[in-house]
Design a protein around this motif. Structure first.
Motif, PDB file in Angstrom:
ATOM      1  N   VAL A 136      -3.305  -3.996 -19.051  1.00  0.00           N
ATOM      2  CA  VAL A 136      -2.752  -4.634 -17.853  1.00  0.00           C
ATOM      3  C   VAL A 136      -2.756  -3.658 -16.683  1.00  0.00           C
ATOM      4  CG1 VAL A 136      -0.608  -5.472 -16.839  1.00  0.00           C
ATOM      5  CG2 VAL A 136      -1.383  -6.400 -19.005  1.00  0.00           C
ATOM      6  N   ALA A 137      -2.340  -2.414 -16.943  1.00  0.00           N
ATOM      7  CA  ALA A 137      -2.331  -1.413 -15.870  1.00  0.00           C
ATOM      8  C   ALA A 137      -3.746  -1.163 -15.349  1.00  0.00           C
ATOM      9  CB  ALA A 137      -1.707  -0.113 -16.382  1.00  0.00           C
ATOM     10  N   ALA A 138      -4.720  -1.072 -16.258  1.00  0.00           N
ATOM     11  CA  ALA A 138      -6.104  -0.857 -15.832  1.00  0.00           C
ATOM     12  C   ALA A 138      -6.640  -2.053 -15.054  1.00  0.00           C
ATOM     13  CB  ALA A 138      -6.978  -0.583 -17.056  1.00  0.00           C
ATOM     14  N   GLY A 139      -6.278  -3.260 -15.512  1.00  0.00           N
ATOM     15  CA  GLY A 139      -6.730  -4.455 -14.808  1.00  0.00           C
ATOM     16  C   GLY A 139      -6.215  -4.507 -13.386  1.00  0.00           C
ATOM     17  N   TRP A 140      -4.938  -4.213 -13.211  1.00  0.00           N
ATOM     18  CA  TRP A 140      -4.396  -4.239 -11.845  1.00  0.00           C
ATOM     19  C   TRP A 140      -4.955  -3.092 -11.005  1.00  0.00           C
ATOM     20  CZ3 TRP A 140      -1.046  -8.149 -13.563  1.00  0.00           C
ATOM     21  CH2 TRP A 140      -0.668  -9.048 -12.551  1.00  0.00           C
ATOM     22  N   ALA A 141      -5.247  -1.963 -11.655  1.00  0.00           N
ATOM     23  CA  ALA A 141      -5.875  -0.865 -10.916  1.00  0.00           C
ATOM     24  C   ALA A 141      -7.237  -1.289 -10.374  1.00  0.00           C
ATOM     25  CB  ALA A 141      -6.018   0.356 -11.817  1.00  0.00           C
ATOM     26  N   LEU A 142      -7.979  -2.071 -11.158  1.00  0.00           N
ATOM     27  CA  LEU A 142      -9.269  -2.567 -10.674  1.00  0.00           C
ATOM     28  C   LEU A 142      -9.099  -3.540  -9.507  1.00  0.00           C
ATOM     29  CD1 LEU A 142     -11.193  -3.151 -14.037  1.00  0.00           C
ATOM     30  CD2 LEU A 142     -11.587  -1.348 -12.338  1.00  0.00           C
ATOM     31  N   ILE A 143      -7.983  -4.263  -9.507  1.00  0.00           N
ATOM     32  CA  ILE A 143      -7.715  -5.155  -8.373  1.00  0.00           C
ATOM     33  C   ILE A 143      -7.442  -4.349  -7.102  1.00  0.00           C
ATOM     34  CG2 ILE A 143      -6.088  -6.873  -7.469  1.00  0.00           C
ATOM     35  CD1 ILE A 143      -5.732  -7.894 -10.339  1.00  0.00           C
ATOM     36  N   TYR A 144      -6.681  -3.243  -7.251  1.00  0.00           N
ATOM     37  CA  TYR A 144      -6.295  -2.455  -6.084  1.00  0.00           C
ATOM     38  C   TYR A 144      -7.426  -1.560  -5.575  1.00  0.00           C
ATOM     39  CZ  TYR A 144      -1.516  -3.669  -7.526  1.00  0.00           C
ATOM     40  OH  TYR A 144      -0.371  -4.322  -7.882  1.00  0.00           O
ATOM     41  N   TRP A 145      -8.164  -0.970  -6.484  1.00  0.00           N
ATOM     42  CA  TRP A 145      -9.095   0.116  -6.130  1.00  0.00           C
ATOM     43  C   TRP A 145     -10.087  -0.229  -5.008  1.00  0.00           C
ATOM     44  CZ3 TRP A 145     -13.729   1.796  -9.587  1.00  0.00           C
ATOM     45  CH2 TRP A 145     -14.305   2.958  -9.070  1.00  0.00           C
ATOM     46  N   PRO A 146     -10.766  -1.388  -5.053  1.00  0.00           N
ATOM     47  CA  PRO A 146     -11.750  -1.656  -3.987  1.00  0.00           C
ATOM     48  C   PRO A 146     -11.134  -1.798  -2.602  1.00  0.00           C
ATOM     49  CG  PRO A 146     -12.088  -3.102  -5.893  1.00  0.00           C
ATOM     50  CD  PRO A 146     -10.764  -2.463  -6.053  1.00  0.00           C
ATOM     51  N   HIS A 147      -9.815  -1.939  -2.532  1.00  0.00           N
ATOM     52  CA  HIS A 147      -9.158  -2.197  -1.241  1.00  0.00           C
ATOM     53  C   HIS A 147      -8.375  -0.981  -0.741  1.00  0.00           C
ATOM     54  CE1 HIS A 147     -10.257  -6.400  -1.909  1.00  0.00           C
ATOM     55  NE2 HIS A 147      -9.829  -6.236  -3.136  1.00  0.00           N
ATOM     56  N   MET A 148      -8.661   0.176  -1.318  1.00  0.00           N
ATOM     57  CA  MET A 148      -8.019   1.405  -0.864  1.00  0.00           C
ATOM     58  C   MET A 148      -9.014   2.184   0.011  1.00  0.00           C
ATOM     59  SD  MET A 148      -6.122   2.574  -4.415  1.00  0.00           S
ATOM     60  CE  MET A 148      -5.086   3.806  -3.644  1.00  0.00           C
ATOM     61  N   PRO A 149      -8.559   2.738   1.144  1.00  0.00           N
ATOM     62  CA  PRO A 149      -7.171   2.836   1.596  1.00  0.00           C
ATOM     63  C   PRO A 149      -6.745   1.761   2.593  1.00  0.00           C
ATOM     64  CG  PRO A 149      -8.527   4.308   2.880  1.00  0.00           C
ATOM     65  CD  PRO A 149      -9.464   3.592   1.933  1.00  0.00           C
ATOM     66  N   GLU A 150      -7.708   0.955   3.081  1.00  0.00           N
ATOM     67  CA  GLU A 150      -7.379   0.078   4.207  1.00  0.00           C
ATOM     68  C   GLU A 150      -6.328  -0.977   3.868  1.00  0.00           C
ATOM     69  OE1 GLU A 150     -10.926  -1.464   1.958  1.00  0.00           O
ATOM     70  OE2 GLU A 150     -10.395   0.450   2.905  1.00  0.00           O
ATOM     71  N   GLY A 151      -6.216  -1.339   2.599  1.00  0.00           N
ATOM     72  CA  GLY A 151      -5.261  -2.373   2.232  1.00  0.00           C
ATOM     73  C   GLY A 151      -3.886  -1.846   1.875  1.00  0.00           C
ATOM     74  N   PHE A 152      -3.673  -0.531   2.011  1.00  0.00           N
ATOM     75  CA  PHE A 152      -2.414   0.084   1.590  1.00  0.00           C
ATOM     76  C   PHE A 152      -1.838   0.947   2.703  1.00  0.00           C
ATOM     77  CE2 PHE A 152      -4.522  -1.100  -2.251  1.00  0.00           C
ATOM     78  CZ  PHE A 152      -3.531  -1.356  -3.176  1.00  0.00           C
ATOM     79  N   SER A 153      -0.552   1.137   2.643  1.00  0.00           N
ATOM     80  CA  SER A 153       0.115   2.071   3.551  1.00  0.00           C
ATOM     81  C   SER A 153       0.512   3.313   2.767  1.00  0.00           C
ATOM     82  CB  SER A 153       1.365   1.420   4.165  1.00  0.00           C
ATOM     83  OG  SER A 153       2.313   1.104   3.150  1.00  0.00           O
ATOM     84  N   TYR A 154       0.438   4.461   3.443  1.00  0.00           N
ATOM     85  CA  TYR A 154       0.699   5.743   2.790  1.00  0.00           C
ATOM     86  C   TYR A 154       1.863   6.439   3.493  1.00  0.00           C
ATOM     87  CZ  TYR A 154      -3.863   5.137   0.524  1.00  0.00           C
ATOM     88  OH  TYR A 154      -4.915   4.660  -0.216  1.00  0.00           O
ATOM     89  N   SER A 155       2.604   7.191   2.725  1.00  0.00           N
ATOM     90  CA  SER A 155       3.691   7.964   3.328  1.00  0.00           C
ATOM     91  C   SER A 155       3.107   9.060   4.225  1.00  0.00           C
ATOM     92  CB  SER A 155       4.571   8.580   2.239  1.00  0.00           C
ATOM     93  OG  SER A 155       3.843   9.506   1.455  1.00  0.00           O
ATOM     94  N   SER A 156       3.946   9.618   5.079  1.00  0.00           N
ATOM     95  CA  SER A 156       3.476  10.575   6.089  1.00  0.00           C
ATOM     96  C   SER A 156       2.902  11.848   5.474  1.00  0.00           C
ATOM     97  CB  SER A 156       4.629  10.939   7.031  1.00  0.00           C
ATOM     98  OG  SER A 156       5.726  11.465   6.295  1.00  0.00           O
ATOM     99  N   GLY A 157       3.273  12.178   4.257  1.00  0.00           N
ATOM    100  CA  GLY A 157       2.781  13.397   3.631  1.00  0.00           C
ATOM    101  C   GLY A 157       1.443  13.251   2.949  1.00  0.00           C
ATOM    102  N   LEU A 158       0.861  12.059   2.941  1.00  0.00           N
ATOM    103  CA  LEU A 158      -0.401  11.805   2.250  1.00  0.00           C
ATOM    104  C   LEU A 158      -1.502  11.502   3.251  1.00  0.00           C
ATOM    105  CD1 LEU A 158       0.789   9.498  -0.695  1.00  0.00           C
ATOM    106  CD2 LEU A 158       0.366  11.967  -0.760  1.00  0.00           C
ATOM    107  N   VAL A 159      -2.697  11.994   2.952  1.00  0.00           N
ATOM    108  CA  VAL A 159      -3.887  11.679   3.749  1.00  0.00           C
ATOM    109  C   VAL A 159      -4.592  10.514   3.056  1.00  0.00           C
ATOM    110  CG1 VAL A 159      -6.083  12.521   4.641  1.00  0.00           C
ATOM    111  CG2 VAL A 159      -4.106  14.075   4.483  1.00  0.00           C
ATOM    112  N   PRO A 160      -4.647   9.330   3.672  1.00  0.00           N
ATOM    113  CA  PRO A 160      -5.221   8.156   3.002  1.00  0.00           C
ATOM    114  C   PRO A 160      -6.616   8.377   2.458  1.00  0.00           C
ATOM    115  CG  PRO A 160      -4.075   7.500   4.989  1.00  0.00           C
ATOM    116  CD  PRO A 160      -4.077   8.998   4.988  1.00  0.00           C
ATOM    117  N   ALA A 161      -7.457   9.071   3.164  1.00  0.00           N
ATOM    118  CA  ALA A 161      -8.839   9.261   2.717  1.00  0.00           C
ATOM    119  C   ALA A 161      -8.932  10.085   1.446  1.00  0.00           C
ATOM    120  CB  ALA A 161      -9.652   9.937   3.827  1.00  0.00           C
TER     121      ALA A 161
END
Length: 296
Positions: free
Chosen positions: A74-99
């Motif tokens: 289940v975790a791997a399946g949802w990771a596959l859902i998220y992965w193609p949409h990173m980073p533009e589909g996610f917000s990152y905290s100020s300490g992280l570089v999205p790229a």
């Protein structure tokens, strides 16, 4: 390619949800993946020999492995859902570089954090549909935890009923004669055994994984004691007391039903009841011969 990976992840999640449904909530079906895991571990432990299997690890270890496979897939399946949409589909905290956080490991991290409902917030869905999918994964994670608890709480009472029947048969084996069976009391004993055998049959239908639990003690091992129930049914069938004969027929039918379920789901011998029980005993490292008949 982006949406292909996303749909592949969704297919993995749906496959596990289906497997959980058929393993835990469907009364007469068994999930394909969970059954493969349970039977695989059972066969692996069988290579250790019947004596070493007596440690009884096959059943508990199999259930742990099934839950682990469910959770990781289940975790791997949802990771596959998220992965193609990173980073533009996610917000990152100020300490992280999205790229720098767009790889599969980062997607798996987001998935595990969401699945376990930790909600750390350093990487969170920002795109509209992803904000809906995230809470859905948390719901699946909660369902997985609840289903696992319900599964365990259902299997162990079924094992207790099976072991209680075996212990009762071990008591009856040395304490009931054929003359005593030819009475009202004998009919009561046979009826009680028939009722319990029927309950065990239902347990094997609803909790298929209970088959893969090994009982090392002979007195609580149903595979080693069940053939004595066959002997009692045969003795009761020749009794003069009509209630005892009726109870013996009911017990015989209950034993036939139990053997049919064992053979259809686990043993696949296509043999008669006595031969199925002998195969059941062999599969659990027990003796294959019939128990001595009660004294006359």
């Amino acid at each position: 390619m982006t949406w292909f990976v996303t749909f592949l992840g969704a297919a993995l999640v749906m496959a596990i949800v289906r497997d959980m449904f058929h393993t835990i909530w469907h009364p007469t079906r068994h999930g394909g993946l969970s059954r493969l895991v349970m039977t695989g571990i059972w066969r692996l432990t069988s290579r250790l020999g019947p004596r070493r299997r007596a440690a009884g690890l096959a059943g508990p270890l199999g259930m742990v492995c099934v839950v682990a496979v469910w959770a990781l897939t289940v975790a791997a399946g949802w990771a596959l859902i998220y992965w193609p949409h990173m980073p533009e589909g996610f917000s990152y905290s100020s300490g992280l570089v999205p790229a720098e956080h767009t790889g599969p490991v980062d997607a798996l991290y987001v998935s595990l954090v969401t699945l376990t409902t930790l909600g750390l917030g350093d990487i969170a869905p920002a795109e509209g549909w992803l904000r809906v999918v995230g809470p859905l994964e948390s719901l699946v994670g909660f369902a997985l935890l609840s289903a696992t608890m319900a599964w365990v709480l259902g299997v162990y009472p079924a094992l207790a009923r099976r072991r209680t029947l075996a212990l009762r048969l071990s008591h009856v084996r040395g304490g009931v004669t054929s003359r005593e069976l030819d009475s009202d009391g004998g009919a009561t004993v046979l009826n009680g055994l028939a009722s319990t055998v029927s309950a065990i049959t239902v347990d094997f239908l609803q909790y298929t994984e209970s088959y893969y639990f090994y009982d090392g003690d002979e007195n609580i091992s149903l595979p080693r004691q069940i053939d004595h129930a066959v002997v009692l049914a045969e003795l009761g069938a020749s009794a003069r007391h009509p209630d005892a004969r009726l109870a013996a027929r009911v017990l015989h039918r209950a034993l036939d039903d139990l053997a049919a379920v064992l053979d259809e789901r686990f043993l696949h011998t296509g043999a008669a009841t006595a031969a199925v029980f002998a195969s059941y005993a062999r599969d659990h490292g027990g003796h294959t011969g019939s128990q001595p008949a009660p004294g006359r």
